[in-house]
Scaffold this active site. Structure first.
Site, PDB file in Angstrom:
ATOM      1  N   GLN A  18     -41.114  -0.135 -78.375  1.00 40.85           N
ATOM      2  CA  GLN A  18     -42.558  -0.289 -78.196  1.00 40.85           C
ATOM      3  C   GLN A  18     -43.089  -1.579 -78.812  1.00 40.85           C
ATOM      4  OE1 GLN A  18     -44.425   3.302 -79.715  1.00 40.85           O
ATOM      5  NE2 GLN A  18     -43.238   4.629 -78.364  1.00 40.85           N
ATOM      6  N   HIS A  20     -44.421   3.098 -82.523  1.00 39.05           N
ATOM      7  CA  HIS A  20     -45.669   3.350 -83.257  1.00 39.05           C
ATOM      8  C   HIS A  20     -46.080   2.167 -84.141  1.00 39.05           C
ATOM      9  CE1 HIS A  20     -45.042   8.006 -82.918  1.00 39.05           C
ATOM     10  NE2 HIS A  20     -44.946   7.384 -81.748  1.00 39.05           N
ATOM     11  N   GLU A  49     -56.120  11.610 -79.407  1.00 42.15           N
ATOM     12  CA  GLU A  49     -57.444  11.734 -80.018  1.00 42.15           C
ATOM     13  C   GLU A  49     -58.294  10.488 -79.824  1.00 42.15           C
ATOM     14  OE1 GLU A  49     -56.050  14.444 -83.884  1.00 42.15           O
ATOM     15  OE2 GLU A  49     -57.012  12.491 -84.181  1.00 42.15           O
ATOM     16  N   TYR A 103     -42.209  17.135 -79.065  1.00 38.70           N
ATOM     17  CA  TYR A 103     -41.773  16.850 -77.700  1.00 38.70           C
ATOM     18  C   TYR A 103     -40.781  17.883 -77.179  1.00 38.70           C
ATOM     19  CZ  TYR A 103     -44.135  12.359 -78.061  1.00 38.70           C
ATOM     20  OH  TYR A 103     -45.084  11.385 -78.205  1.00 38.70           O
TER      21      TYR A 103
END
Length: 385
Positions: A95, A164, A257, A278
């Site tokens: 990521q 992340h 959120e 997950y």
């Protein structure tokens, strides 16, 4: 036999992922009817890899980042053939990569650009020598090259995980700089003030620490921290009406959120969550706990939110004041109607266009959206314009 089946399933997963990622965008041509107005889509750029951040320059140019590590300039209807030079080394893995970009509020006079990226570990640094961290720099642009580069913040130490990173950048109306750092896979540390994992930070524009930050002077706490208990914040936007900074973050399986960032508050991850692991197992039995904030809204199932912007443009009078949020998972742009700090209605826009990474309002009031798989930058126009 079991190993063979696992290998076959892994190969099938890779094949399906690859097929998904090369899906072409649907033909969104002509007038498109939405709940409140008719729009059309103008494709600005195609055949990109993964546009992640986007800003508009006073001279009419647009800068955008590509996750692979390139900063590009689009101006006068053309993409400059060469990437902008002078970028630092980027850890393009998982990521990670080249992430967000933002202009200083007084950019027209001081020329400061702010950029985030995943930086590979440098020799002698703390943490995993093969890892990396979320890094934020500022620099100026001169002759298609970055100069005067300064590191504003490093989320040390280095971690080997490639997920992340967070990486969003926003200024508030007082000129304070907000930065997001994901939990980097270290869930419990999002609750610790002694690490940068899972935090929203607040700095002065030069990287120094505001004296009124909530944890300044507290033993064992990093003074840059403004709020904590976040998972992976990939959306950050200034509400121009209230002056508040809004944030969204990826939950696990369910539990994405939207939050309003507030001084010193704990947003709960991973102690409370509306998501599960997950693999379907329970992450936590708690969704509410004293001393921890509730989200403005959560999505279940997850939409994988990325990029967000408040719309203040009179070009879309029926949408003015709405919050726009990108969905990676379901490939759409969510139009969220906001009343009294609550999201009271949502509508899907550009359904199926691509994995939305970034949405911005340009100085001339138009909405620009960047997607990956396929890599596009499009502009939303009111029909008839």
């Amino acid at each position: 036999m079991a190993k063979f089946l696992l290998s076959a399933l892994a190969l099938l997963s890779i094949f399906l992922l690859t097929q998904r990622d090369i899906v072409e965008a649907p033909e969104l041509t002509g007038s498109i009817e939405t709940e409140r107005m008719s729009i059309r889509i103008d494709t600005i750029l195609a055949d990109l890899e993964s546009p992640w951040g986007m800003v508009f320059l006073p001279d009419g140019g647009m800068l955008f980042t590509e996750k692979k590590g390139e900063l590009r300039l689009y101006k006068d209807g053309k993409l400059h053939p060469k990437p902008i030079g002078g970028l630092p080394e980027v850890r393009y893995k998982g990521q990670g990569g080249l992430l967000d970009i933002e202009l200083h509020p007084d950019y027209a006079h001081n020329g400061w650009l702010y950029i985030s990226y995943s930086e590979p570990a440098q020799e002698g640094e703390a943490g995993d020598p093969e890892g990396g961290n979320t890094t934020f720099i500022r620099a100026r642009l001169q002759n298609h090259h970055l100069i005067n580069k300064e590191v504003i913040f490093n989320a040390k130490p280095n971690y080997k995980q490639t997920l992340h990173y967070g990486g969003r950048i926003e200024f508030d109306q007082q000129g304070y700089l907000y930065l997001t750092v994901g939990d980097r896979g270290g869930r419990p540390e999002a609750q610790l003030l002694s690490t940068y994992r899972g935090k929203v930070l607040r700095l002065n524009d030069d990287g120094s620490i505001p004296a009124d930050n909530p944890f300044v002077g507290r033993d064992g706490a990093h003074p840059e921290i403004y709020s904590y208990g976040h998972r992976n914040p990939q959306g950050l936007a200034l509400n121009p009406v209230t002056g508040q900074i809004w944030e969204h973050e990826h939950g696990p399986r369910g539990g994405d959120e939207v939050n309003i960032v507030q001084k010193g508050l704990n947003f709960g991850w991973p102690t409370i969550s509306y998501g599960i692991n997950y693999d379907g197992s329970i992450l936590t039995e708690d969704t509410v706990m004293e001393g921890m904030e509730q989200p403005v809204i959560f999505w279940r199932p997850s939409i994988a939110p990325c990029g967000m912007s408040f719309l203040s443009s009179s070009r879309y009078p029926q949408w003015e004041g709405n919050l726009l949020v990108g969905s990676l998972k379901f490939r759409y742009l969510a139009r969220c109607e906001v009343q009294n700090d609550q999201i009271v209605h949502q509508e899907k826009l550009l359904d199926g266009l691509g994995r939305v990474r970034v949405v911005r309002q340009s100085p001339d009031g138009y909405i620009y959206v960047g997607t990956e798989a396929p890599g596009l930058i499009v502009r939303i126009l009111p029909s008839g314009s």
